[in-house]
Design a protein around this motif. Sequence first.
Motif, PDB file in Angstrom:
ATOM      1  N   PRO B 298       0.796  -1.241   0.000  1.00  0.00           N
ATOM      2  CA  PRO B 298       0.000   0.000   0.000  1.00  0.00           C
ATOM      3  C   PRO B 298       0.821   1.280   0.000  1.00  0.00           C
ATOM      4  N   ASN B 299       2.070   1.209   0.456  1.00  0.00           N
ATOM      5  CA  ASN B 299       2.865   2.446   0.502  1.00  0.00           C
ATOM      6  C   ASN B 299       3.810   2.603  -0.679  1.00  0.00           C
ATOM      7  N   SER B 300       3.664   1.721  -1.676  1.00  0.00           N
ATOM      8  CA  SER B 300       4.657   1.759  -2.751  1.00  0.00           C
ATOM      9  C   SER B 300       4.627   3.063  -3.545  1.00  0.00           C
ATOM     10  N   HIS B 301       3.467   3.763  -3.541  1.00  0.00           N
ATOM     11  CA  HIS B 301       3.434   5.047  -4.256  1.00  0.00           C
ATOM     12  C   HIS B 301       4.325   6.083  -3.591  1.00  0.00           C
ATOM     13  N   LEU B 302       4.743   5.798  -2.344  1.00  0.00           N
ATOM     14  CA  LEU B 302       5.617   6.744  -1.641  1.00  0.00           C
ATOM     15  C   LEU B 302       7.097   6.459  -1.862  1.00  0.00           C
ATOM     16  N   SER B 303       7.380   5.358  -2.584  1.00  0.00           N
ATOM     17  CA  SER B 303       8.782   4.953  -2.660  1.00  0.00           C
ATOM     18  C   SER B 303       9.629   5.935  -3.472  1.00  0.00           C
ATOM     19  N   VAL B 304       9.108   6.439  -4.582  1.00  0.00           N
ATOM     20  CA  VAL B 304       9.905   7.388  -5.370  1.00  0.00           C
ATOM     21  C   VAL B 304      10.170   8.674  -4.577  1.00  0.00           C
ATOM     22  N   SER B 402      10.104  -2.359 -15.433  1.00  0.00           N
ATOM     23  CA  SER B 402       9.968  -0.940 -15.775  1.00  0.00           C
ATOM     24  C   SER B 402       8.610  -0.720 -16.420  1.00  0.00           C
ATOM     25  N   PRO B 403       8.082   0.489 -16.350  1.00  0.00           N
ATOM     26  CA  PRO B 403       6.764   0.733 -16.941  1.00  0.00           C
ATOM     27  C   PRO B 403       6.755   0.749 -18.470  1.00  0.00           C
ATOM     28  N   SER B 404       7.954   0.800 -19.083  1.00  0.00           N
ATOM     29  CA  SER B 404       7.986   0.821 -20.544  1.00  0.00           C
ATOM     30  C   SER B 404       9.240   0.107 -21.035  1.00  0.00           C
ATOM     31  N   LYS B 408      13.702   6.530 -26.177  1.00  0.00           N
ATOM     32  CA  LYS B 408      14.649   7.142 -27.113  1.00  0.00           C
ATOM     33  C   LYS B 408      15.711   7.945 -26.362  1.00  0.00           C
ATOM     34  N   LEU B 409      16.897   7.959 -26.882  1.00  0.00           N
ATOM     35  CA  LEU B 409      17.950   8.833 -26.357  1.00  0.00           C
ATOM     36  C   LEU B 409      17.434  10.265 -26.367  1.00  0.00           C
ATOM     37  N   GLY B 410      17.559  10.954 -25.256  1.00  0.00           N
ATOM     38  CA  GLY B 410      17.126  12.349 -25.173  1.00  0.00           C
ATOM     39  C   GLY B 410      15.661  12.529 -24.834  1.00  0.00           C
ATOM     40  N   GLU B 411      14.874  11.436 -24.894  1.00  0.00           N
ATOM     41  CA  GLU B 411      13.428  11.550 -24.712  1.00  0.00           C
ATOM     42  C   GLU B 411      13.053  12.074 -23.332  1.00  0.00           C
ATOM     43  N   LYS B 412      13.776  11.632 -22.305  1.00  0.00           N
ATOM     44  CA  LYS B 412      13.390  12.019 -20.945  1.00  0.00           C
ATOM     45  C   LYS B 412      14.442  12.872 -20.262  1.00  0.00           C
ATOM     46  N   MET B 419      12.002  10.740 -15.801  1.00  0.00           N
ATOM     47  CA  MET B 419      13.139   9.818 -15.717  1.00  0.00           C
ATOM     48  C   MET B 419      13.077   9.032 -14.411  1.00  0.00           C
ATOM     49  N   TYR B 420      12.810   9.730 -13.311  1.00  0.00           N
ATOM     50  CA  TYR B 420      12.774   9.060 -11.998  1.00  0.00           C
ATOM     51  C   TYR B 420      11.676   7.997 -11.953  1.00  0.00           C
ATOM     52  N   LEU B 421      10.565   8.260 -12.667  1.00  0.00           N
ATOM     53  CA  LEU B 421       9.433   7.327 -12.627  1.00  0.00           C
ATOM     54  C   LEU B 421       9.732   6.021 -13.376  1.00  0.00           C
ATOM     55  N   SER B 422      10.792   6.001 -14.189  1.00  0.00           N
ATOM     56  CA  SER B 422      11.118   4.744 -14.864  1.00  0.00           C
ATOM     57  C   SER B 422      11.623   3.702 -13.855  1.00  0.00           C
ATOM     58  N   ASP B 423      11.928   4.150 -12.630  1.00  0.00           N
ATOM     59  CA  ASP B 423      12.357   3.209 -11.584  1.00  0.00           C
ATOM     60  C   ASP B 423      11.253   2.951 -10.559  1.00  0.00           C
ATOM     61  N   ILE B 424      10.020   3.248 -10.945  1.00  0.00           N
ATOM     62  CA  ILE B 424       8.928   3.211  -9.962  1.00  0.00           C
ATOM     63  C   ILE B 424       8.716   1.824  -9.343  1.00  0.00           C
ATOM     64  N   TYR B 425       9.018   0.761 -10.110  1.00  0.00           N
ATOM     65  CA  TYR B 425       8.800  -0.595  -9.571  1.00  0.00           C
ATOM     66  C   TYR B 425      10.031  -1.165  -8.871  1.00  0.00           C
ATOM     67  N   THR B 426      11.166  -0.538  -9.075  1.00  0.00           N
ATOM     68  CA  THR B 426      12.399  -1.133  -8.537  1.00  0.00           C
ATOM     69  C   THR B 426      12.846  -0.498  -7.220  1.00  0.00           C
ATOM     70  N   ILE B 427      12.493   0.757  -7.028  1.00  0.00           N
ATOM     71  CA  ILE B 427      13.047   1.529  -5.905  1.00  0.00           C
ATOM     72  C   ILE B 427      12.657   0.986  -4.535  1.00  0.00           C
ATOM     73  N   ALA B 428      11.418   0.529  -4.400  1.00  0.00           N
ATOM     74  CA  ALA B 428      10.957   0.050  -3.090  1.00  0.00           C
ATOM     75  C   ALA B 428      11.831  -1.096  -2.586  1.00  0.00           C
ATOM     76  N   VAL B 429      12.343  -1.895  -3.519  1.00  0.00           N
ATOM     77  CA  VAL B 429      13.186  -3.048  -3.142  1.00  0.00           C
ATOM     78  C   VAL B 429      14.456  -2.569  -2.443  1.00  0.00           C
ATOM     79  N   ASN B 430      15.059  -1.488  -2.952  1.00  0.00           N
ATOM     80  CA  ASN B 430      16.259  -0.950  -2.323  1.00  0.00           C
ATOM     81  C   ASN B 430      15.936  -0.342  -0.969  1.00  0.00           C
ATOM     82  N   LEU B 431      14.811   0.353  -0.885  1.00  0.00           N
ATOM     83  CA  LEU B 431      14.436   0.969   0.391  1.00  0.00           C
ATOM     84  C   LEU B 431      14.240  -0.098   1.459  1.00  0.00           C
TER      85      LEU B 431
END
Lengths: 483, 485
Positions: B298-304, B402-404, B408-412, B419-431
Motif C-alpha cells: 500500500p505504501n509503494s506510491h511513496l517509494s519514489v 519498468s513501466p515501458s 529514445k535517447l534524449g526523450e526524458k 526519468m525518476y518514474l522509470s524506476d517506480i517498480y524497482t526503488i521500493a526493493v532498495n528501500l
Amino acid sequence: MNQWEVVIGLETHAQLATVSKIFSGASTAFGADANTQACAVDLALPGVLPVLNKKAVDCAIRFGLAIGAKVAPKSVFARKNYFYPDLPKGYQISQFELPVVVGGQISFPVGSGEKAYEKQVKLTRAHLEEDAGKSLHEDFQGQSGIDLNRAGTPLLEIVTEPDMRSSDEAVAYARTLHALVRWIGICDGNMQEGSFRCDANVSVRRPGQPFGTRREIKNLNSFRFLKEAIDYEVQWQINEIEEGRAIQQATVLFDPDTGETRTMRTKEDAHDYRYFPDPDLLPLVIGADWIARVQGELPELPAQKRERFINELGLSAYDASTLTASQEIADYFESTVAVAGKASAKPCANWVMVDLAARLNKEGLEIAASPVSAAQLGGLIARIADTTISNNIAKKVFEALWTGEGASADEIIEKQGLKQITDTGAIEKLVDEVLAANPGNVAEFRAGKEKAFNALVGQVMKAAKGKANPQQVNDLLRQKLAG
Amino acid sequence: MIHSSLKALSAALASRQISSVELSTLFLDRIDRLNPEINAFVTVDREKTLAMARAADARIAAGNAGPLTGIPIAQKDIFCAEGWLTTCGSRMLSNFVSPYDATVIRKMHAEAGMVSLGKTNMDEFAMGSSNETSYFGSVKNPWDRSRVPGGSSGGSAAAIAARMAPAATGTDTGGSIRQPAGLCNLTGLKPTYGVVSRYGMIAFASSLDQGGPMAGSAEDCALLLNTMVGFDERDSTSLDRPAEDYARDLDKPLAGLRIGLPKEFFGEGCDAKVMAAVQSAIDEYRKLGATIVDVSLPNSHLSVPAYYVIAPAEASSNLSRFDGVRYGYRAPEYGNLDDMYAKTRAQGFGGEVKRRILIGTYVLSHGYYDAYYLQAQRIRRLIANDFVEAFKTCDVILGPTSPSTAFKLGEKSADPVQMYLSDIYTIAVNLAGLPGMSLPCGFVDGLPVGMQLIGNYFDEARLLNVAHRYQQVCDWHLRRPDGID
C-alpha cells in the motif's frame, strides 16, 4: 566585578591512546613524516569505508564508568558535514543525537588553605569522534600543505554543564580531568602535542538572572592559557555590557602573545553541519558484558583513592588530593607507606610531597625516575619512627640514598655510624661535660634567658655529632639545670 | 562461443577447447569493433586483460582452477580496480587511477581467477536511469541504437547485449541493475543489502547501494553471485553469514510456489503491451505449478518520493570528498580556497549530480531535516513493513521491471521526474533492502521487456530458482539483437 557572575562550560578533546585510528588500521603515533600514516581510508579515496576500532570504544566506556555516567546501550555515529582541506571526506564522523556516554560528574578541590572548597561539575555527555588532519601554511610558496597523519585519530569529546563560576574552577576541573584520563589510561595527556585541548564557553550574568550569551574560546592547549583566556574574555564581556553593547554569540580564538581573544566567526556565519546518521556504520551497541569486562580492567580511581587516604590513613583532604594527582605519585606514596607502616602515613606524605618533590623538581625528574625508590624512602621513614635516627639525620641519609651511597637507609646508618644515641648514661655524660665547660650559658639561663638553653642543646648535639636523641638531650638538660 | 553461457565457457576452458587468452581476445576484438558505436566501455586495456588471461590459463593448467577461472567479465566503472582508471562516469574522476581493488574485484580476480575486459560506462556516480548522464557520452542500446540501454549500469548491460562480454558487474541503488537488464534483455540480480561488500564500490547512497551480477541467464547470475558474496571486515554493513551455493536450487520444481502480484504494480502507469508480456509470463508460471496470489504494497506510491530524499541526502555527503584537494579533477584556474572548491565541483560534476547534491543538501539542512529526511526514513520503514506483510502470503513477488521498454535517447533527459518514474517498480526493493532481479519475458515492437522478481531477505537462491525454471521453458533470454555478429 562582584556584581557579575561568571558562567563557564568546558568541552575537552582527549585524544585516545589507541595504537590505530578510530576507523582505519593506520598508526596514531605522533611525529611521523607528513602523510606516512594515512591509509586509503584516511585519505578518503573513492569507495573506502570506515570500520570502528573497538579499543576506542573501550576507552569511552572506561571514562563513562570512571565518572559515574551512563554508558549508552545504543549510540549512533553521525556525519558532520563541512568543507575544509584537512577534512578528507568533507565530513567528520562524530556522534550527535545519541552519544556513547551520558551524564556523570567530576569532583575536585578548588584553592588551598582555608579558602579551599570542594566543587562538583556535572557532565552533559562524552562522545567519540575522529580528528581532522593538519593544514600547513608555511614553506609551500603561497599554497598550503596538508598532513593527514592525524586524520582519523580517535577523540573523546567531553562536555560539561555550564557549572563553573570562575577561571580557577575551570582550571581545577581541567586539571582533574587531565589527571583522570591519564589515570585510567585512555589519553597520554600531552598538551603540547594536542592530545588534550579545551574549548571554553564563557558568559557573564547578574546573579539570579538567566544565562548570558556565551562566546566559545577554541583550542586552549595549556592550563595557563585556559585561565588567561577566560579572565580576558570575562573582563571583555563585562566591559561590553557595561558600555551598553550586547554580547553576540561567537567563536573566538585566544592569542597567547597578546593575551587577548578575537572573534573567529559569529552565529550568522556559523556552519549548518547537516548532521545525519552515518549509513556506513551500524549503531554502536554496548551490552552489559562489554561494560562488565571494562569495569573489571579499571584501576582504583583517584577519587576513591583520595577517600581511602583520608579515611584509612588519616591524611588531610589537601594531602590526599596532592598524592592522587597522578597514578605514579599515588603508587609511590602507597609503596612508601607499605614499607614504613600505616602509622607513618603522615610523615610518608610529607616526605613525598615536600622533600622528595623538591629534590625531583631540582633535578627536573619525574617521580617514576626517582633515584630513591619508594621502598628505600619507606625504610628511611621507618627508622625515624622507631627513633633510630632523627629527622635531621634522616635528611642526610636521604641525600646519601639519592647519590647512591648505599642500597638502604639501614646500610647507610650503619656504615656512616648515624645511629641515634639514646643511652641515657651516655647522654648524661655529655650533658655534664657541656654544663661544666659553659658556666656562662648556665648563668644566663638561670637569669631567665631561654636563648642560653638552646645554646647548651647545640653544644650537646655538637659533642654527640648530631646523633643524640634531641628529646632526651632536652629533658636531661632541663633536669640538671633545675637541680 | 560468444553466445555461450558461463557454464559452457567454463566447460570449454576446462576441456582446453579454448584458452582464456583466446576467449578474452575474442571479446576484446569484438569490443574494438563494436564499442566505438555502442560506447559501452570507457576503459579497455588489452595488455592488462591478457596478463590476467595468461595467469588464468596457468591456473587451469596447474589444475587449481575454480568454476569461473579464465572467464572474461566487464566491470562497471564504479568498482575500484588497482591500476585501472576508475571514473564512475564522471569528469571528477576522469584522471583517477585506483591504487587498490574493491572487495568484489579482488574476489573476482584473486580468488575466482576471472579476467576483466575493461570498465563499463555508467550514469555519472550511478545517478540516472538512461546512462545519459555519463561524462563519457551516452550508451546505445544494441536492440535499437537510437534508444537508451537504461541505467545506471547501462554500459554493463549494453556490453553483454552486444556480446562484447559474456557477463558484467553492476550496482543497484534504485534499480540500476534491474532496469538496464530489462531494457537490454538480460538477467540481473540485486542481492539483499549487506550480502555483497561495498568496499571499493564508489558510494552513491550508502544505505541503498548493492553490487550484483548481470548476465545472460539466471544460472550465470548464480555462478557470478557465488564469487561476489561474503562477509568483509572492511565493510561494517556487510553481513557475516554462512556461505551458500546460489546455484543449489536452480532446478527445484516450482510446484506449490506462491507468487504474489502486488496490485499497485498492475495498475495505471504501465505500458499495456509491457503488462501483457508480464501476464504471459504469469501464465507460464501457472503451468509450472505455481500458485498466483494477490498481495498489496500500500505504501509503494511513496517509494519514489522517499527515495529522492534519502538517496540525494546520502549522496550529498558521500560526494563531498570530491573537492579537488587530494585526487581527481581540479579546476585549472581559481582564486582562493572557496573558489577552488566551487570551480572544481561546478566543472567536475554534471547537471544531474549537482541536482541531487542540491536536493540532498536541502533536505539535511537545519529546519528541513525533520520534514524531509526523518519523514522519508519513516516512509522507508512503512515500505519495508509492506513487504513483510506481503511475504506472509507469498514466496516471491512478481511484476514488471519498468513501466515501458527502452525509450529514445534524449526523450526524458529534459524531464527528471519522468526519468525518476522509470524506476517506480524497482526503488521500493532498495528501500526495503530486499533481493530483486529482472529477467526477459518478451518483446514489444522488437524491444525487450523485463519482469521483476522480488524475494524475501536472503532468498536469492529461490529467486534464481524461480527465474531459472522459467528460462527452461522459454527462450526470450537467448534472443540476440540484429547486427551484432
